[in-house]
Design a protein around this motif. Structure first.
Motif, PDB file in Angstrom:
ATOM      1  N   LEU A 229       0.823  -1.201   0.000  1.00 54.53           N
ATOM      2  CA  LEU A 229       0.000   0.000   0.000  1.00 54.53           C
ATOM      3  C   LEU A 229       0.861   1.256   0.000  1.00 54.53           C
ATOM      4  O   LEU A 229       0.583   2.214  -0.727  1.00 54.53           O
ATOM      5  CB  LEU A 229      -0.944  -0.003   1.204  1.00 54.53           C
ATOM      6  CG  LEU A 229      -1.930   1.143   1.292  1.00 54.53           C
ATOM      7  CD1 LEU A 229      -2.882   1.117   0.098  1.00 54.53           C
ATOM      8  CD2 LEU A 229      -2.705   1.080   2.574  1.00 54.53           C
ATOM      9  N   ILE A 230       1.918   1.264   0.771  1.00 51.50           N
ATOM     10  CA  ILE A 230       2.808   2.424   0.840  1.00 51.50           C
ATOM     11  C   ILE A 230       3.509   2.640  -0.496  1.00 51.50           C
ATOM     12  O   ILE A 230       3.631   3.772  -0.969  1.00 51.50           O
ATOM     13  CB  ILE A 230       3.834   2.247   1.983  1.00 51.50           C
ATOM     14  CG1 ILE A 230       3.115   2.270   3.323  1.00 51.50           C
ATOM     15  CG2 ILE A 230       4.902   3.327   1.920  1.00 51.50           C
ATOM     16  CD1 ILE A 230       4.000   1.930   4.494  1.00 51.50           C
ATOM     17  N   VAL A 231       3.946   1.558  -1.129  1.00 56.89           N
ATOM     18  CA  VAL A 231       4.615   1.671  -2.426  1.00 56.89           C
ATOM     19  C   VAL A 231       3.660   2.252  -3.464  1.00 56.89           C
ATOM     20  O   VAL A 231       4.039   3.133  -4.247  1.00 56.89           O
ATOM     21  CB  VAL A 231       5.160   0.291  -2.873  1.00 56.89           C
ATOM     22  CG1 VAL A 231       5.680   0.359  -4.304  1.00 56.89           C
ATOM     23  CG2 VAL A 231       6.247  -0.180  -1.935  1.00 56.89           C
TER      24      VAL A 231
ATOM     25  N   TRP B  51       1.634   6.764  -6.803  1.00 58.99           N
ATOM     26  CA  TRP B  51       0.570   7.678  -7.221  1.00 58.99           C
ATOM     27  C   TRP B  51       0.910   9.130  -6.896  1.00 58.99           C
ATOM     28  O   TRP B  51       0.528  10.039  -7.641  1.00 58.99           O
ATOM     29  CB  TRP B  51      -0.771   7.287  -6.599  1.00 58.99           C
ATOM     30  CG  TRP B  51      -1.431   6.197  -7.373  1.00 58.99           C
ATOM     31  CD1 TRP B  51      -1.691   4.940  -6.945  1.00 58.99           C
ATOM     32  CD2 TRP B  51      -1.877   6.265  -8.726  1.00 58.99           C
ATOM     33  NE1 TRP B  51      -2.271   4.217  -7.949  1.00 58.99           N
ATOM     34  CE2 TRP B  51      -2.412   4.997  -9.064  1.00 58.99           C
ATOM     35  CE3 TRP B  51      -1.890   7.257  -9.687  1.00 58.99           C
ATOM     36  CZ2 TRP B  51      -2.939   4.714 -10.313  1.00 58.99           C
ATOM     37  CZ3 TRP B  51      -2.426   6.974 -10.951  1.00 58.99           C
ATOM     38  CH2 TRP B  51      -2.936   5.720 -11.242  1.00 58.99           C
ATOM     39  N   ILE B  52       1.612   9.353  -5.792  1.00 59.26           N
ATOM     40  CA  ILE B  52       2.035  10.720  -5.466  1.00 59.26           C
ATOM     41  C   ILE B  52       2.982  11.243  -6.536  1.00 59.26           C
ATOM     42  O   ILE B  52       2.860  12.389  -6.996  1.00 59.26           O
ATOM     43  CB  ILE B  52       2.679  10.770  -4.064  1.00 59.26           C
ATOM     44  CG1 ILE B  52       1.607  10.577  -2.995  1.00 59.26           C
ATOM     45  CG2 ILE B  52       3.438  12.072  -3.848  1.00 59.26           C
ATOM     46  CD1 ILE B  52       2.165  10.389  -1.593  1.00 59.26           C
TER      47      ILE B  52
END
Length: 118
Positions: free
Chosen positions: A3-5, A10-11
């Motif tokens: 999820l963090i990746v 996306w950022i």
């Protein structure tokens, strides 16, 4: 961990899109791509903060107001940073053609009217 990746991915993608739109709107083709992406990311974060502060961060459908705020913040950042980049690069005349900003390298022809060409 996945999820963090994906959030970081996306950022970066969103920041690149916001930065490129802001650079095109500001007509600042002399800002390097890496700086455009970084300023787009920061502009998107600032736009999200402003949207949350005024209460329009999450709406039903597409968050147009939030996106306009993100692009506006990125435009301000690019407008502030571009003069420093222009000064460092010699007023934007070096290098090849830019992505959005005109012809790139401009040749300076010398005035040779004073030379006697017999």
């Amino acid at each position: 961990m996945e999820l963090i990746v994906f959030q970081i991915l996306w950022i970066v993608i969103g920041g690149a899109i916001v930065g490129l739109i802001a650079r095109a709107l500001m007509r600042r083709g002399n800002v390097p791509l890496w700086a455009t992406v970084c300023l787009g990311i920061v502009g998107a974060l600032i736009g999200n903060a402003i949207a949350g502060w005024i209460g329009v961060r999450n709406t039903s459908g597409i968050d147009w107001i939030r996106h306009v705020l993100q692009i506006g913040a990125a435009c301000v950042l690019i407008g502030v940073v571009a003069p420093f980049v222009m000064r460092r690069r010699g007023a934007g005349t070096g290098g090849g053609p830019s992505l959005f900003g005109g012809a790139g390298h401009r040749s300076r022809s010398r005035d040779r009217s004073h030379i006697d060409m017999r």
